[in-house]
Design a protein around this motif. Structure first.
Motif, PDB file in Angstrom:
ATOM      1  N   HIS A 169      15.013  50.037   7.013  1.00  0.00           N
ATOM      2  CA  HIS A 169      13.583  50.145   7.341  1.00  0.00           C
ATOM      3  C   HIS A 169      13.087  48.988   8.215  1.00  0.00           C
ATOM      4  O   HIS A 169      12.319  49.196   9.140  1.00  0.00           O
ATOM      5  CB  HIS A 169      12.776  50.242   6.053  1.00  0.00           C
ATOM      6  CG  HIS A 169      11.322  50.442   6.285  1.00  0.00           C
ATOM      7  ND1 HIS A 169      10.827  51.563   6.924  1.00  0.00           N
ATOM      8  CD2 HIS A 169      10.258  49.653   6.018  1.00  0.00           C
ATOM      9  CE1 HIS A 169       9.511  51.460   7.024  1.00  0.00           C
ATOM     10  NE2 HIS A 169       9.149  50.319   6.485  1.00  0.00           N
ATOM     11  N   ASP A 204       3.730  56.302  13.954  1.00  0.00           N
ATOM     12  CA  ASP A 204       2.885  55.177  13.517  1.00  0.00           C
ATOM     13  C   ASP A 204       3.177  53.960  14.387  1.00  0.00           C
ATOM     14  O   ASP A 204       4.152  53.946  15.153  1.00  0.00           O
ATOM     15  CB  ASP A 204       3.084  54.860  12.024  1.00  0.00           C
ATOM     16  CG  ASP A 204       4.545  54.554  11.682  1.00  0.00           C
ATOM     17  OD1 ASP A 204       5.301  54.138  12.585  1.00  0.00           O
ATOM     18  OD2 ASP A 204       4.920  54.736  10.516  1.00  0.00           O
ATOM     19  N   LYS A 214      -1.517  55.676  12.527  1.00  0.00           N
ATOM     20  CA  LYS A 214      -1.606  56.093  11.129  1.00  0.00           C
ATOM     21  C   LYS A 214      -2.249  54.957  10.345  1.00  0.00           C
ATOM     22  O   LYS A 214      -1.926  53.798  10.563  1.00  0.00           O
ATOM     23  CB  LYS A 214      -0.201  56.362  10.607  1.00  0.00           C
ATOM     24  CG  LYS A 214      -0.087  56.658   9.151  1.00  0.00           C
ATOM     25  CD  LYS A 214       1.351  56.979   8.774  1.00  0.00           C
ATOM     26  CE  LYS A 214       2.224  55.739   8.693  1.00  0.00           C
ATOM     27  NZ  LYS A 214       3.576  56.040   8.219  1.00  0.00           N
ATOM     28  N   ARG A 257      -2.378  53.598   6.702  1.00  0.00           N
ATOM     29  CA  ARG A 257      -1.806  53.779   5.361  1.00  0.00           C
ATOM     30  C   ARG A 257      -2.536  52.856   4.396  1.00  0.00           C
ATOM     31  O   ARG A 257      -2.590  51.661   4.591  1.00  0.00           O
ATOM     32  CB  ARG A 257      -0.315  53.432   5.393  1.00  0.00           C
ATOM     33  CG  ARG A 257       0.387  53.646   4.097  1.00  0.00           C
ATOM     34  CD  ARG A 257       1.852  53.321   4.248  1.00  0.00           C
ATOM     35  NE  ARG A 257       2.550  54.355   4.992  1.00  0.00           N
ATOM     36  CZ  ARG A 257       3.113  55.420   4.431  1.00  0.00           C
ATOM     37  NH1 ARG A 257       3.031  55.597   3.136  1.00  0.00           N
ATOM     38  NH2 ARG A 257       3.741  56.311   5.156  1.00  0.00           N
ATOM     39  N   ASP A 290       2.300  56.323  -0.699  1.00  0.00           N
ATOM     40  CA  ASP A 290       2.711  57.538   0.006  1.00  0.00           C
ATOM     41  C   ASP A 290       1.566  58.367   0.598  1.00  0.00           C
ATOM     42  O   ASP A 290       1.713  59.556   0.791  1.00  0.00           O
ATOM     43  CB  ASP A 290       3.549  58.451  -0.903  1.00  0.00           C
ATOM     44  CG  ASP A 290       4.846  57.790  -1.306  1.00  0.00           C
ATOM     45  OD1 ASP A 290       5.350  56.963  -0.516  1.00  0.00           O
ATOM     46  OD2 ASP A 290       5.335  58.100  -2.397  1.00  0.00           O
ATOM     47  N   ASP A 295      11.527  58.852  13.717  1.00  0.00           N
ATOM     48  CA  ASP A 295      11.198  57.983  12.577  1.00  0.00           C
ATOM     49  C   ASP A 295      12.490  57.568  11.892  1.00  0.00           C
ATOM     50  O   ASP A 295      13.545  58.175  12.130  1.00  0.00           O
ATOM     51  CB  ASP A 295      10.274  58.720  11.591  1.00  0.00           C
ATOM     52  CG  ASP A 295       9.345  57.763  10.851  1.00  0.00           C
ATOM     53  OD1 ASP A 295       9.585  56.546  10.875  1.00  0.00           O
ATOM     54  OD2 ASP A 295       8.360  58.238  10.244  1.00  0.00           O
ATOM     55  N   ILE A 339      12.176  60.398   6.337  1.00  0.00           N
ATOM     56  CA  ILE A 339      11.166  61.361   5.919  1.00  0.00           C
ATOM     57  C   ILE A 339      11.197  61.361   4.394  1.00  0.00           C
ATOM     58  O   ILE A 339      12.215  61.717   3.797  1.00  0.00           O
ATOM     59  CB  ILE A 339      11.493  62.777   6.438  1.00  0.00           C
ATOM     60  CG1 ILE A 339      11.563  62.784   7.964  1.00  0.00           C
ATOM     61  CG2 ILE A 339      10.468  63.783   5.913  1.00  0.00           C
ATOM     62  CD1 ILE A 339      12.182  64.056   8.541  1.00  0.00           C
ATOM     63  N   SER A 340      10.109  60.928   3.782  1.00  0.00           N
ATOM     64  CA  SER A 340      10.070  60.944   2.314  1.00  0.00           C
ATOM     65  C   SER A 340       9.164  62.096   1.871  1.00  0.00           C
ATOM     66  O   SER A 340       9.618  63.231   1.738  1.00  0.00           O
ATOM     67  CB  SER A 340       9.587  59.592   1.775  1.00  0.00           C
ATOM     68  OG  SER A 340       9.538  59.641   0.368  1.00  0.00           O
ATOM     69  N   THR A 341       7.876  61.846   1.696  1.00  0.00           N
ATOM     70  CA  THR A 341       6.970  62.941   1.305  1.00  0.00           C
ATOM     71  C   THR A 341       6.690  63.884   2.473  1.00  0.00           C
ATOM     72  O   THR A 341       6.118  64.948   2.279  1.00  0.00           O
ATOM     73  CB  THR A 341       5.623  62.384   0.829  1.00  0.00           C
ATOM     74  OG1 THR A 341       4.972  61.750   1.941  1.00  0.00           O
ATOM     75  CG2 THR A 341       5.797  61.392  -0.308  1.00  0.00           C
ATOM     76  N   GLY A 342       7.044  63.460   3.672  1.00  0.00           N
ATOM     77  CA  GLY A 342       6.791  64.255   4.865  1.00  0.00           C
ATOM     78  C   GLY A 342       5.390  64.051   5.430  1.00  0.00           C
ATOM     79  O   GLY A 342       5.063  64.567   6.497  1.00  0.00           O
ATOM     80  N   THR A 391       3.869  61.509   6.858  1.00  0.00           N
ATOM     81  CA  THR A 391       3.775  60.837   8.161  1.00  0.00           C
ATOM     82  C   THR A 391       4.091  61.802   9.303  1.00  0.00           C
ATOM     83  O   THR A 391       3.316  61.942  10.251  1.00  0.00           O
ATOM     84  CB  THR A 391       4.749  59.633   8.198  1.00  0.00           C
ATOM     85  OG1 THR A 391       4.446  58.779   7.103  1.00  0.00           O
ATOM     86  CG2 THR A 391       4.644  58.877   9.507  1.00  0.00           C
TER      87      THR A 391
HETATM   88  C1  R5P Z   1       6.936  54.106   7.456  1.00  0.00           C
HETATM   89  O1  R5P Z   1       6.732  52.957   7.781  1.00  0.00           O
HETATM   90  C2  R5P Z   1       8.257  54.771   7.632  1.00  0.00           C
HETATM   91  O2  R5P Z   1       8.811  54.474   8.874  1.00  0.00           O
HETATM   92  C3  R5P Z   1       8.143  56.270   7.457  1.00  0.00           C
HETATM   93  O3  R5P Z   1       7.258  56.774   8.441  1.00  0.00           O
HETATM   94  C4  R5P Z   1       7.619  56.603   6.095  1.00  0.00           C
HETATM   95  O4  R5P Z   1       8.299  55.877   5.116  1.00  0.00           O
HETATM   96  C5  R5P Z   1       7.804  58.077   5.826  1.00  0.00           C
HETATM   97  O5  R5P Z   1       7.297  58.362   4.551  1.00  0.00           O
HETATM   98  P1  R5P Z   1       6.548  59.722   4.258  1.00  0.00           P
HETATM   99  O6  R5P Z   1       7.455  60.843   4.679  1.00  0.00           O
HETATM  100  O7  R5P Z   1       6.321  59.705   2.763  1.00  0.00           O
HETATM  101  O8  R5P Z   1       5.265  59.713   5.016  1.00  0.00           O
END
Ligand code: R5P
Length: 319
Positions: free
Chosen positions: A133, A172, A196, A198, A204, A224, A227-230, A232
């Protein structure tokens, strides 16, 4: 019969054995799976081959369940060290806790630093990560730590799409350096940035605000690291589509797809998501018609081979 010290031992935990075997195949070495469980659920590790005076390479993304995968990894490192290996190389295709890399508010831990210290105290001599990250995390320990880029695996797949009016977009502010890197490798001149905001107290949750760049009639590629919760990518993609983009694709190294991410992606303006196999994917991810998965096995195999031979890692593996 003495060991051939040029040989190395490749181990995998239970986080992503498929990727480890693909790496082993590329390198022409067998993969040892030393992890099992005792009846009460405790982790048991027994390395099956002699590792004395050999380099041991352990492949284990610390993906969900991160804590279990971290414990497996710590025990494998300890087992390799106590069995007199010459060097323990920890390959983390995905580094869990890497987003907790600083004190973003008072009275919080730097969890990523804690995890790195655990690896070092267990006996890791070197760490290899893929699109961590934030790269400054390499400074958390006083050992060699190489970070290579998933873009080298994703770009050949992106090129196959033959995008006509491409724009590379960051979802972002923090993603602008990555977007610039992709644009350079893809020979794309146009860039866009979606802002973005946050709220760090609401885990999240992200809100798309505004954009710099022109996307009307363009084929947009949002890049990016994960992709966690999607949230972003979906917010950014929907916003970009509202601004008139012809198509919106996502390229991200790590596809966690947490919570209802798959549903969000299905309901969104996203045409396609391209991710790697840094994390072992669930069946529903593999079957999702919007998701394409590219293997990072050749990239990681190349990096491991260069670590073994002492060649430069920065040449062609780092942006
Ligand atoms: C943020 O700084 C990361 O680069 C990703 O954009 C972020 O962690 C994605 O998380 P999520 O899918 O939950 O938005």
């Amino acid at each position: 019969m003495p060991n051939n010290n040029d040989e190395f031992i490749l181990l995998t935990g239970r986080a992503n054995p498929k990727l480890a075997h693909a790496i082993g195949k590329k390198l022409g070495v067998a993969v040892d799976e030393p992890v099992s469980s005792f009846a009460d659920g405790e982790i048991r590790v027994r390395i099956n081959s002699n590792v004395r005076r050999r380099m041991v390479v352990i492949v284990q993304p610390t993906s969900t369940p991160a804590n279990d995968h971290i414990m497996e990894l710590l025990f494998m490192i300890d087992a390799a060290k106590r069995a007199s290996s010459s060097e323990v190389v920890v390959v983390l295709p995905y580094y869990g806790y890497s987003r907790q890399d600083r004190k973003e508010m008072s009275r919080v831990p730097i969890s990523s630093s804690v995890v790195a210290s655990l690896f070092m105290h267990a006996g890791a001599d070197r760490i290899l990560t893929l699109d961590i990250h934030s790269e400054q995390q390499e400074g958390f320990i006083n050992k060699p730590w190489d970070n290579i880029f998933g873009s080298y695996s994703l770009i050949p797949e992106i090129k196959k799409r033959n995008l006509q009016n491409p724009v590379v977009a960051a979802p972002d502010k923090g993603g602008m350096v990555r977007a610039t890197g992709y644009a350079k490798l893809l020979h794309v001149k146009e860039l866009a940035l979606v802002y973005k905001e946050r709220d760090i107290k609401l885990h999240d949750v992200s809100n798309t605000l505004a954009m710099i760049g022109e996307v009307e009639g363009k084929d947009v590629l949002i890049v990016d690291d994960m992709i966690s919760t999607g949230g972003t990518i979906v917010n950014a993609a929907n916003y970009i589509r509202e601004k008139g983009a012809k198509s919106v694709r996502i390229a991200a190294t790590h596809g966690l797809f947490s919570g209802d991410a798959l549903q969000k992606i299905s309901d969104s303006a996203i045409d396609e998501v391209i991710v790697t196999d840094s994390i072992a994917h669930r069946e529903e991810v593999l079957k999702n018609s919007k998701i394409t998965i590219v293997s990072v096995a050749p990239l990681l195999a190349e990096a491991i081979n260069r670590i073994r031979t002492g060649e430069s890692i920065s040449k062609d593996l780092i942006l």
